[in-house]
Design an enzyme around this catalytic site. Structure first.
Site, PDB file in Angstrom:
ATOM      1  N   THR A 182     -15.288   1.970  -7.545  1.00 45.57           N
ATOM      2  CA  THR A 182     -16.358   1.354  -6.752  1.00 45.57           C
ATOM      3  C   THR A 182     -16.196  -0.161  -6.699  1.00 45.57           C
ATOM      4  O   THR A 182     -16.629  -0.806  -5.746  1.00 45.57           O
ATOM      5  CB  THR A 182     -17.740   1.717  -7.345  1.00 45.57           C
ATOM      6  OG1 THR A 182     -17.861   3.144  -7.398  1.00 45.57           O
ATOM      7  CG2 THR A 182     -18.871   1.156  -6.516  1.00 45.57           C
TER       8      THR A 182
ATOM      9  N   LYS B 183     -15.585  10.894 -18.007  1.00 47.02           N
ATOM     10  CA  LYS B 183     -16.303  10.869 -16.733  1.00 47.02           C
ATOM     11  C   LYS B 183     -15.674  11.954 -15.869  1.00 47.02           C
ATOM     12  O   LYS B 183     -14.523  11.838 -15.440  1.00 47.02           O
ATOM     13  CB  LYS B 183     -16.189   9.501 -16.067  1.00 47.02           C
ATOM     14  CG  LYS B 183     -16.869   9.439 -14.704  1.00 47.02           C
ATOM     15  CD  LYS B 183     -16.582   8.140 -13.972  1.00 47.02           C
ATOM     16  CE  LYS B 183     -17.205   8.167 -12.576  1.00 47.02           C
ATOM     17  NZ  LYS B 183     -16.834   6.984 -11.770  1.00 47.02           N
TER      18      LYS B 183
ATOM     19  N   TYR C 213     -11.326   9.425 -17.368  1.00 44.77           N
ATOM     20  CA  TYR C 213     -11.825   9.476 -15.994  1.00 44.77           C
ATOM     21  C   TYR C 213     -11.026  10.524 -15.245  1.00 44.77           C
ATOM     22  O   TYR C 213      -9.903  10.270 -14.815  1.00 44.77           O
ATOM     23  CB  TYR C 213     -11.669   8.092 -15.367  1.00 44.77           C
ATOM     24  CG  TYR C 213     -12.272   7.913 -13.987  1.00 44.77           C
ATOM     25  CD1 TYR C 213     -13.102   8.870 -13.400  1.00 44.77           C
ATOM     26  CD2 TYR C 213     -12.009   6.759 -13.261  1.00 44.77           C
ATOM     27  CE1 TYR C 213     -13.652   8.675 -12.151  1.00 44.77           C
ATOM     28  CE2 TYR C 213     -12.553   6.546 -12.003  1.00 44.77           C
ATOM     29  CZ  TYR C 213     -13.372   7.504 -11.451  1.00 44.77           C
ATOM     30  OH  TYR C 213     -13.918   7.302 -10.203  1.00 44.77           O
TER      31      TYR C 213
END
Length: 298
Positions: A45, A161, A133
């Protein structure tokens, strides 16, 4: 270790593409004020893939200066080359980060054993708590069972995550790898993650809807009120569906603009929302805020 809402912070840009550190600091202050529990710098992001190595290290260093010890700082180490990820890990340790985010190297398509070696090399370089991740949609590979067995031998691997969108992964992680904390990384499954015991959520929308995301976490994790959680999640779904339709980073940055923060454009090749998309997004966000506010205040 990882508890609550972790915001993968956007990178504000000026019109010419330069990073606007003043707005970045303003955003950090607004997030801490809104009650988020941790911040992630150099996540997808934050457009890490469009930044130079020096830009990434400088931004993470500046983030730590602004944050101090108020909330944990997680620094992303994502890169195609293991050697480059190691440099980000060393920099994270040097600047005083609380943890690092470790993904799979994109495009390389490593075997699980090779991907595990990649993660463990980064681990040795930083000796910091790690949130893995798993994002196969971007990286091309899963962090599968063999990978998890190998990396979980390290005391530093604390959480993952999970951004696959595959709900069976939630079952796998909960049943077979309970030592690795599960963090929601697929926004429209947040309720399911919390129901299966997740206690954290790394959510891009919290860049400008922090209180609404914190409200879902509080309802499900702290209050164990899943009826309330379902109502909040229901209000969030149109927003999440908009993000899933495309222009993800651009939408998050426009949301920050709606909050009065000069987030600026995304770096090329990403292009801004058009006027029709902006109007639709504004309506969705306004309704989300109104509905969640009513649920929380009831």
């Amino acid at each position: 270790m990882f508890e609550g809402i972790y915001t993968p912070v956007i990178t504000p840009h000026e019109a010419d593409g330069r990073i606007n550190k003043a707005v970045f600091a303003e955003l950090i202050e607004s997030l801490i004020d809104a009650g988020v529990h941790g911040l992630v710098v150099a996540g997808s992001t934050g457009e890490y893939y469009a930044q130079t190595m020096q830009e990434r290290i400088d931004l993470a260093t500046y983030a730590k200066e602004v944050i101090g010890t108020r909330v944990p700082l997680v620094v992303g180490t994502g890169a195609t080359r293991t050697e480059e990820s190691i440099e980000y890990a060393k920099a994270a340790r040097a600047l005083g980060a609380d943890a690092i985010l470790v993904g799979s190297p994109p495009y390389a398509l490593p075997l699980e054993s090779e991907n595990a070696d990649h993660a463990l090399a980064i681990d040795r370089a930083a000796d910091l708590p790690i949130m893995l991740y798993n994002y196969p949609g971007r990286m091309g590979v899963h962090m599968g069972r063999d990978y998890l067995i190998r990396v979980s031998r390290s005391k530093n691997v604390r959480a993952i995550k999970e951004s696959s969108g595959d709900i069976d992964r939630v079952h796998l992680l909960t049943r077979e790898f309970p030592r690795i904390e599960m963090s929601c990384g697929w926004d429209d499954q947040a309720l399911e993650f919390f129901a299966w015991g997740a206690r954290s959520w790394v959510c891009a929308g919290s860049n400008f809807l922090a209180r609404e995301h914190v409200a879902l976490y509080r309802a499900c994790v702290l209050e164990n009120d899943f009826d309330k959680g379902r109502r909040i999640m229901g209000a969030m779904m149109p927003f999440m569906n908009f993000l899933d339709a495309g222009k993800f980073v651009q939408s998050i940055k426009y949301g920050c603009e709606l909050n009065g923060l000069a987030a600026g454009p995304a770096r090329a090749p990403l292009q801004a929302l058009d006027e029709e998309e902006k109007a639709r997004f504004q309506a969705i966000v306004a309704e989300l805020r109104r509905t969640v506010s009513g649920i929380v205040e009831a």
